[in-house]
Write a protein that holds these residues in place. Structure first.
Motif, PDB file in Angstrom:
ATOM      1  N   TYR A 215       0.769  -1.460  -0.016  1.00  0.00           N
ATOM      2  CA  TYR A 215      -0.156  -0.190   0.017  1.00  0.00           C
ATOM      3  C   TYR A 215       0.659   1.200   0.118  1.00  0.00           C
ATOM      4  O   TYR A 215       0.318   2.296  -0.609  1.00  0.00           O
ATOM      5  N   THR A 216       2.181   1.401   0.525  1.00  0.00           N
ATOM      6  CA  THR A 216       2.984   2.460   0.364  1.00  0.00           C
ATOM      7  C   THR A 216       3.320   2.627  -1.141  1.00  0.00           C
ATOM      8  O   THR A 216       3.196   3.595  -1.655  1.00  0.00           O
ATOM      9  N   LYS A 217       3.425   1.575  -1.747  1.00  0.00           N
ATOM     10  CA  LYS A 217       3.661   1.685  -3.216  1.00  0.00           C
ATOM     11  C   LYS A 217       2.637   2.303  -4.050  1.00  0.00           C
ATOM     12  O   LYS A 217       2.593   2.986  -4.991  1.00  0.00           O
ATOM     13  N   ILE A 218       1.394   1.572  -3.646  1.00  0.00           N
ATOM     14  CA  ILE A 218       0.101   1.915  -4.377  1.00  0.00           C
ATOM     15  C   ILE A 218      -0.139   3.410  -4.061  1.00  0.00           C
ATOM     16  O   ILE A 218      -0.538   3.995  -5.179  1.00  0.00           O
ATOM     17  N   PHE A 219       0.054   3.901  -3.114  1.00  0.00           N
ATOM     18  CA  PHE A 219      -0.253   5.264  -2.479  1.00  0.00           C
ATOM     19  C   PHE A 219       0.780   6.332  -3.261  1.00  0.00           C
ATOM     20  O   PHE A 219       0.384   7.337  -3.590  1.00  0.00           O
ATOM     21  N   LYS A 220       1.945   5.612  -3.453  1.00  0.00           N
ATOM     22  CA  LYS A 220       2.909   6.459  -4.104  1.00  0.00           C
ATOM     23  C   LYS A 220       2.637   6.712  -5.457  1.00  0.00           C
ATOM     24  O   LYS A 220       2.619   7.746  -6.075  1.00  0.00           O
ATOM     25  N   VAL A 221       2.100   5.568  -6.109  1.00  0.00           N
ATOM     26  CA  VAL A 221       1.642   5.800  -7.638  1.00  0.00           C
ATOM     27  C   VAL A 221       0.611   6.420  -7.759  1.00  0.00           C
ATOM     28  O   VAL A 221       0.408   7.570  -8.495  1.00  0.00           O
ATOM     29  N   CYS A 222      -0.465   6.411  -6.945  1.00  0.00           N
ATOM     30  CA  CYS A 222      -1.721   7.409  -6.735  1.00  0.00           C
ATOM     31  C   CYS A 222      -1.453   8.805  -6.542  1.00  0.00           C
ATOM     32  O   CYS A 222      -1.923   9.581  -7.561  1.00  0.00           O
ATOM     33  N   PHE A 223      -0.510   9.247  -5.877  1.00  0.00           N
ATOM     34  CA  PHE A 223      -0.296  10.546  -5.575  1.00  0.00           C
ATOM     35  C   PHE A 223       0.465  11.208  -6.894  1.00  0.00           C
ATOM     36  O   PHE A 223       0.473  12.389  -7.142  1.00  0.00           O
ATOM     37  N   SER A 224       1.308  10.290  -7.376  1.00  0.00           N
ATOM     38  CA  SER A 224       2.322  10.707  -8.678  1.00  0.00           C
ATOM     39  C   SER A 224       1.485  10.614 -10.047  1.00  0.00           C
ATOM     40  O   SER A 224       1.994  11.154 -10.935  1.00  0.00           O
ATOM     41  N   ILE A 234      -8.503   3.452  -6.272  1.00  0.00           N
ATOM     42  CA  ILE A 234      -9.426   3.878  -4.996  1.00  0.00           C
ATOM     43  C   ILE A 234     -10.632   2.652  -5.292  1.00  0.00           C
ATOM     44  O   ILE A 234     -10.873   2.078  -4.278  1.00  0.00           O
ATOM     45  N   SER A 235     -11.010   2.494  -6.346  1.00  0.00           N
ATOM     46  CA  SER A 235     -12.146   1.676  -6.611  1.00  0.00           C
ATOM     47  C   SER A 235     -11.725   0.225  -6.409  1.00  0.00           C
ATOM     48  O   SER A 235     -12.577  -0.572  -6.064  1.00  0.00           O
ATOM     49  N   THR A 236     -10.392   0.090  -6.803  1.00  0.00           N
ATOM     50  CA  THR A 236     -10.048  -1.695  -6.631  1.00  0.00           C
ATOM     51  C   THR A 236      -9.657  -1.875  -5.288  1.00  0.00           C
ATOM     52  O   THR A 236      -9.636  -3.002  -4.798  1.00  0.00           O
ATOM     53  N   CYS A 237      -9.043  -0.944  -4.448  1.00  0.00           N
ATOM     54  CA  CYS A 237      -8.527  -0.853  -3.049  1.00  0.00           C
ATOM     55  C   CYS A 237      -9.627  -0.841  -2.010  1.00  0.00           C
ATOM     56  O   CYS A 237      -9.300  -1.459  -0.917  1.00  0.00           O
ATOM     57  N   THR A 238     -10.623  -0.221  -2.256  1.00  0.00           N
ATOM     58  CA  THR A 238     -11.539   0.252  -1.076  1.00  0.00           C
ATOM     59  C   THR A 238     -12.225  -0.795  -0.633  1.00  0.00           C
ATOM     60  O   THR A 238     -12.235  -1.175   0.646  1.00  0.00           O
ATOM     61  N   PRO A 239     -12.739  -1.752  -1.197  1.00  0.00           N
ATOM     62  CA  PRO A 239     -13.367  -2.992  -0.677  1.00  0.00           C
ATOM     63  C   PRO A 239     -12.256  -3.820   0.147  1.00  0.00           C
ATOM     64  O   PRO A 239     -12.502  -4.297   1.073  1.00  0.00           O
TER      65      PRO A 239
END
Length: 308
Positions: A215-224, A234-239
């Protein structure tokens, strides 16, 4: 209390006399059990029957739903029987069988959620290489390893606890618990405690480390990344995050009240907290994934319209 000996049965001491209300509790718990069975079975069938859902994420989901059925079956039949019974005893063999089922369920749940976070990490951070990394053979091996490892890790405490000489047979819970049995022992429990600490540390630290990393890597990709990338993540990770937090919340309170004294807390609250992770998670997962995962939601809607 009894002299130092091996118990042939255990008394579940958290139950209390509810009079005629026990029939109401029985009906409510039975309805909950039926809902869990139906919800998880429907989604397992939907995933297995539809070839369009034979993708890594849905195969891990199928393993998750199978585990919910497994854990619920380890809890509810004995729970329903004890609700109607006036003498809340259970044989030693049935008690250890329930302990194995519930411990395996908890371990498989946590590892399955950790592997699902790794799957989401590959899908979001390496979409072009995703199918080469997540082949059907690798998924089958991962799921088999999870179940095998958790079964072995949870079977060994039973082997260590069965020979213990006990000075009592009252478990202050509504279901059997290995640590509660170890606390009843008059004989040396050093090996039990050391193994329990090591197994708990490994079973928790490995999934947590993988989840934090992914999730550190996922959030890094999301912010950049772009807005579309963020929305997709967000749609794939929320559930998955919702399921993970729900299970962690229930498991934390279960571990806390098992290890520490909570006599100041009302009995009903303690019973609810001890049952939360075993009852809410199996019903929570089918709802959150059935409603939030578009592919499953669309197929379920089509099935309902077809039947109507």
């Amino acid at each position: 209390m009894m002299n130092s000996t091996q118990a042939s049965y255990f008394t579940l001491g958290a139950y209390f006399n509810t009079g005629v209300l026990k029939y109401l509790y029985f009906i409510l718990v039975m309805i909950l059990y039926m809902l869990i069975i139906c919800a998880n079975l429907v989604l397992i069938v939907v995933i297995c029957v539809n070839r369009s859902l034979h993708e890594p994420m849905y195969m891990f989901l199928c393993s998750l739903f199978v585990n919910e059925l497994y854990g619920s079956t380890g809890l509810f039949p004995l729970l329903l029987l004890q609700i109607l019974s006036d003498i809340h005893t259970v044989s030693a063999s049935a008690c250890f069988l329930q302990i194995f089922c519930l411990y395996t369920y908890a371990s498989v749940e946590f590892f399955n959620l950790a592997i699902m976070s790794y799957d989401r990490y590959l899908a979001i951070c390496y979409p072009l290489q995703y199918k080469t990394h997540m082949t059907h053979n690798k998924i089958a091996v991962l799921i088999a390893l999870i179940w095998f490892y958790c079964s072995v890790v949870c079977f060994l405490p039973m082997c260590l606890s069965v020979p213990l000489q006990l000075c009592g047979n009252i478990i202050n819970k509504v279901y059997c618990d290995n640590y509660s049995i170890v606390k009843l022992a008059c004989s040396d429990t050093t090996v039990n405690n050391i193994y329990g600490l090591i197994a708990t540390f490994v079973t928790i630290s490995c999934p947590v480390s993988l989840i934090l990393y992914t999730y550190t890597k996922i959030f890094k990709v999301c912010f950049s990344g772009s807005k579309h990338t963020r929305q997709k993540a967000i749609s794939t990770c929320t559930p998955h995050l919702a399921s993970l937090l729900n299970f962690s919340f229930g498991a934390f309170f279960e571990v806390y009240q098992t290890r520490f004294n909570m006599n100041s807390v009302p009995n009903m609250v303690r019973i609810f907290l001890s049952l939360y992770w075993l009852t809410c998670q199996p019903l929570f997962n089918p709802v959150v994934y059935g409603l939030n995962v578009s592919s499953i939601r669309i197929i379920c809607k089509n099935l309902i319209h077809f039947k109507m």
